[in-house]
Design a protein around this motif. Structure first.
Motif, PDB file in Angstrom:
ATOM      1  N   THR A 122       6.392   2.245   0.515  1.00 21.95           N
ATOM      2  CA  THR A 122       7.184   2.059  -0.703  1.00 21.95           C
ATOM      3  C   THR A 122       6.319   1.691  -1.899  1.00 21.95           C
ATOM      4  O   THR A 122       6.811   1.516  -3.010  1.00 21.95           O
ATOM      5  N   GLY A 123       5.028   1.581  -1.661  1.00 21.94           N
ATOM      6  CA  GLY A 123       4.105   1.082  -2.692  1.00 21.94           C
ATOM      7  C   GLY A 123       4.082   1.900  -3.970  1.00 21.94           C
ATOM      8  O   GLY A 123       3.895   1.361  -5.054  1.00 21.94           O
ATOM      9  N   ASN A 124       4.253   3.216  -3.862  1.00 24.53           N
ATOM     10  CA  ASN A 124       4.199   4.064  -5.054  1.00 24.53           C
ATOM     11  C   ASN A 124       5.591   4.430  -5.570  1.00 24.53           C
ATOM     12  O   ASN A 124       5.721   5.333  -6.380  1.00 24.53           O
ATOM     13  N   LEU A 125       6.626   3.759  -5.058  1.00 29.13           N
ATOM     14  CA  LEU A 125       7.987   4.167  -5.410  1.00 29.13           C
ATOM     15  C   LEU A 125       8.675   3.081  -6.216  1.00 29.13           C
ATOM     16  O   LEU A 125       8.353   1.896  -6.088  1.00 29.13           O
ATOM     17  N   ASP A 126       9.629   3.498  -7.038  1.00 29.78           N
ATOM     18  CA  ASP A 126      10.449   2.487  -7.713  1.00 29.78           C
ATOM     19  C   ASP A 126      11.410   1.884  -6.685  1.00 29.78           C
ATOM     20  O   ASP A 126      11.532   2.391  -5.568  1.00 29.78           O
ATOM     21  N   SER A 127      12.098   0.830  -7.058  1.00 33.21           N
ATOM     22  CA  SER A 127      12.848   0.079  -6.053  1.00 33.21           C
ATOM     23  C   SER A 127      13.987   0.898  -5.453  1.00 33.21           C
ATOM     24  O   SER A 127      14.275   0.799  -4.262  1.00 33.21           O
ATOM     25  N   LYS A 128      14.590   1.794  -6.276  1.00 36.43           N
ATOM     26  CA  LYS A 128      15.702   2.589  -5.772  1.00 36.43           C
ATOM     27  C   LYS A 128      15.213   3.577  -4.715  1.00 36.43           C
ATOM     28  O   LYS A 128      15.748   3.649  -3.609  1.00 36.43           O
ATOM     29  N   ALA A 129      14.128   4.290  -5.062  1.00 35.12           N
ATOM     30  CA  ALA A 129      13.558   5.247  -4.105  1.00 35.12           C
ATOM     31  C   ALA A 129      13.033   4.501  -2.881  1.00 35.12           C
ATOM     32  O   ALA A 129      13.150   4.972  -1.744  1.00 35.12           O
ATOM     33  N   ILE A 148       5.630   1.151  12.915  1.00 35.74           N
ATOM     34  CA  ILE A 148       4.718   0.109  12.464  1.00 35.74           C
ATOM     35  C   ILE A 148       4.573   0.291  10.971  1.00 35.74           C
ATOM     36  O   ILE A 148       4.165   1.354  10.500  1.00 35.74           O
ATOM     37  N   LEU A 149       4.966  -0.735  10.222  1.00 39.12           N
ATOM     38  CA  LEU A 149       4.976  -0.607   8.770  1.00 39.12           C
ATOM     39  C   LEU A 149       4.077  -1.682   8.176  1.00 39.12           C
ATOM     40  O   LEU A 149       4.189  -2.852   8.531  1.00 39.12           O
ATOM     41  N   ILE A 150       3.173  -1.237   7.351  1.00 38.85           N
ATOM     42  CA  ILE A 150       2.256  -2.185   6.718  1.00 38.85           C
ATOM     43  C   ILE A 150       2.689  -2.347   5.268  1.00 38.85           C
ATOM     44  O   ILE A 150       2.930  -1.364   4.562  1.00 38.85           O
ATOM     45  N   THR A 151       2.837  -3.608   4.811  1.00 39.90           N
ATOM     46  CA  THR A 151       3.329  -3.808   3.447  1.00 39.90           C
ATOM     47  C   THR A 151       2.872  -5.148   2.887  1.00 39.90           C
ATOM     48  O   THR A 151       2.502  -6.062   3.623  1.00 39.90           O
ATOM     49  N   HIS A 152       2.832  -5.215   1.570  1.00 42.77           N
ATOM     50  CA  HIS A 152       2.620  -6.488   0.878  1.00 42.77           C
ATOM     51  C   HIS A 152       3.941  -7.088   0.441  1.00 42.77           C
ATOM     52  O   HIS A 152       4.010  -8.215   0.011  1.00 42.77           O
ATOM     53  N   ASP A 153       4.976  -6.255   0.500  1.00 42.90           N
ATOM     54  CA  ASP A 153       6.260  -6.607  -0.097  1.00 42.90           C
ATOM     55  C   ASP A 153       7.084  -7.441   0.886  1.00 42.90           C
ATOM     56  O   ASP A 153       7.448  -6.969   1.962  1.00 42.90           O
ATOM     57  N   ALA A 154       7.340  -8.694   0.556  1.00 40.71           N
ATOM     58  CA  ALA A 154       8.044  -9.598   1.457  1.00 40.71           C
ATOM     59  C   ALA A 154       9.449  -9.079   1.788  1.00 40.71           C
ATOM     60  O   ALA A 154       9.898  -9.191   2.930  1.00 40.71           O
ATOM     61  N   ASP A 155      10.120  -8.447   0.783  1.00 44.72           N
ATOM     62  CA  ASP A 155      11.473  -7.921   1.007  1.00 44.72           C
ATOM     63  C   ASP A 155      11.466  -6.823   2.051  1.00 44.72           C
ATOM     64  O   ASP A 155      12.361  -6.747   2.893  1.00 44.72           O
ATOM     65  N   VAL A 156      10.449  -5.979   1.969  1.00 42.80           N
ATOM     66  CA  VAL A 156      10.325  -4.889   2.943  1.00 42.80           C
ATOM     67  C   VAL A 156      10.009  -5.493   4.302  1.00 42.80           C
ATOM     68  O   VAL A 156      10.592  -5.124   5.329  1.00 42.80           O
TER      69      VAL A 156
END
Lengths: 176, 391
Positions: A122-129, A148-156
């Motif tokens: 989701t890093g390159n996407l706006d919140s809706k996408a 397996i999902l790697i993210t910095h985003d706490a919500d994700v």
């Protein structure tokens, strides 16, 4: 991430994927595992811009040696499952970021791999996408796919059934 | 991945870069068409020349005296004696020749004046059209008579009515007693562009005392070697030196032509190979650029399961496709050049060499593989992690 995705072998330690030790495989064996057991979803989509959506989705099957007709069928189904069946003949440049990422997910899914490996999807996407993409992951998870999902985003991160926090190369916290 | 799949991918990639692909192919196109056109031109020339030589007749020997400074020389009477004494020589005609102006009927023509005897026309396969040949009586009487060959007749007497007319050579008047038919075997017309007069008259008129050349015929083409040997022995007995004379037979000229042809083909082959290699380097260059440009694409393909050999195949087939298509276009162009450029030259009949066409095509394909291997290998060896990081 590179090791999990079998793009690289660990310098030390063992990596057992789907019951197989992959740490000592050669390049071609790793290519086969990437093809068959792992579906990649990248932050930057990494679609081939000269190919249409369905051709992009077919590509892993080409390397697997699947016949043209079966390829078309399976790619179509995979695109259908991410809700893009009607846009399959568009090239990536004609699609929005969220749509491109959904094509990438379809490409990752098309070989029915045991693991989907998503690096900041989701890093390159706006919140809706981003939400659209996460909804698809949720749906796939419900159907029984391992993601397996790697993210910095706490919500994700919250949406995962098991979370591993890694800080400076060490496992920092693990919980479900 | 099957070869067919790799082929389809390569076609797609070549097609999506039309301008670049066309420019890359240009090197191969020019190389292949140049080879084919050059070889075709050379072979057409050789064919025309060998046609000329074959027109000489296979039982005729021509001897040329190359040593003018020698104190020794051949007289007309010596030659007749020699011919009578040798069983292998059927007839012989001395030549005394000079290029000079012929005047007649108010016209001028610069042509070859040939002093010969009555046997020459038959030996050189020249036929009389009107009138008669010079005779042994003409020679005995030193008659100032001349036979005009077709090109001279056409210039001086365009209406064809030459018999009985007078022409002037070097200020001396000659009566025209005969005209010859055009010789079809002779592309540049040397046999048609001459005036034949009795040999002893020629010696006086042209002020040449010794015989510089003569033509002899053997009884048959089987005895030509024996006749040639007899002439060689005779000339050696006079000049005591192999370098003072030269003996030309149809066979010796054909084998000389063969050698010339072989040398020419080697030269053309060398130049052609260089131009094809240059074309090949062009392809290698572009393929390297293409690999760097498409690093990310290669990374993506590898990440989703392409093996080293899959990437190798794709790039190799791309290179091969460029050279093979370039080769085919080159062949078509080369054949067209032979057809319309060589074909436009009257004296030449176009010759198409299957062997060279196949060779040029094979070499260009081999160059595609040869020069495609390095870039393809570079592409295949890319580490997928690095390749994916590439922007």
């Amino acid at each position: 991430m590179n090791t999990l995705g079998c793009l690289d072998v660990p310098t030390s330690g063992k990596y057992i994927l789907d019951g197989e030790d992959v740490s000592k495989k050669n390049d071609d064996e790793l290519a086969y595992i990437r093809n068959n057991k792992i579906g990649f979803v990248f932050q930057g989509f990494n679609l081939l811009h000269k190919l249409t959506a369905i051709e992009n989705v077919e590509l892993p099957l080409v390397y697997l040696g699947v016949s043209a007709r079966e390829r078309r069928e399976r790619a179509h189904k995979a695109l259908e499952s991410v809700g893009l069946a009607e846009r399959e003949n568009h090239t990536p440049n004609e699609l929005s970021g969220g749509q491109q990422q959904r094509v990438a997910i379809a490409r990752a899914l098309v070989t029915n791999p045991p693991i989907l490996l998503a690096d900041e999807p989701t890093g390159n996407l706006d919140s809706k996408a981003g939400k659209e993409v996460m909804d698809i992951f949720q749906e796939l998870h419900q159907k029984g796919n391992t993601i397996i999902l790697i993210t910095h985003d706490a919500d994700v991160a919250k949406q995962g059934s098991r979370t591993v926090r890694i800080q400076d190369g060490k496992i920092f916290e693990e919980g479900s | 991945m099957s070869i067919w799949q790799a082929f389809k991918m390569a076609v797609k990639s070549v097609w999506s870069n039309k301008t670049r692909s066309a420019l890359t192919m240009l090197g191969v196109i020019i190389g292949v068409s140049a080879v084919i056109a050059a070889v075709g031109f050379a072979q057409s020339c050789m064919k025309a020349v060998s046609g000329l030589i074959e027109g000489l007749g296979s039982n005729v020997v021509t001897a040329v005296i190359t040593d003018y400074s020698s104190r020794n020389s051949i007289k007309v009477s010596d030659l007749d004696k020699f011919a009578e004494s040798s069983p292998y020589i059927e007839s012989i005609s001395p030549f005394v020749m000079k290029n000079d102006m012929v005047r007649g009927n108010g016209e001028n023509k610069y042509t070859s004046i040939l002093g010969a005897n009555e046997k020459y026309l038959a030996m050189d396969n020249i036929e009389i059209e009107f009138g008669r040949n010079i005779s042994s009586t003409d020679i005995q009487n030193s008659s100032k008579v001349a036979v005009l060959c077709s090109a001279v007749t056409k210039k001086l007497f365009p209406d064809g009515d030459a018999i009985g007319k007078t022409i002037k050579i070097n200020g001396v008047s000659f009566e025209v007693i005969g005209t010859t038919k055009s010789t079809m075997n002779d592309a540049d017309g040397t046999d048609d562009d001459q005036v034949i007069i009795p040999v002893n008259v020629a010696q006086r008129t042209l002020k040449i005392s010794s015989v510089t050349m003569f033509m002899a015929s053997a009884a048959s083409s089987e005895t030509i070697d024996l006749a040639t040997q007899a002439i060689e022995k005779y000339l050696y007995s006079i000049f005591k030196d192999d370098d003072s004379f030269m003996i030309i037979t149809q066979e010796s000229m054909l084998s000389m032509l063969d050698q010339i042809t072989n040398i020419m083909m080697l030269i053309i082959g060398g130049v052609a190979t260089i131009s094809l290699v240059v074309g090949g380097i062009g392809i290698m260059n572009i393929m390297f650029v293409s690999v760097s440009e498409r690093t990310r694409e290669i990374g993506i393909r590898k990440a989703i399961g392409a093996k080293k050999s899959d990437i190798m195949k794709q790039f190799l087939i791309e290179a091969l496709l460029l050279t093979v298509v370039g080769g085919i276009i080159g062949i078509v162009l080369g054949v067209l050049i032979i057809k319309y450029v060589v074909g436009a030259i009257d004296a030449l009949t176009p010759v198409y060499s299957k062997e060279w066409i196949i060779a040029a095509f094979t070499i260009s394909a081999a160059i595609g593989i040869g020069f495609g291997v390095f870039p393809a290998n570079k592409a295949a060896s890319l580490n997928p992690i690095d390749a994916l990081r590439n922007e």
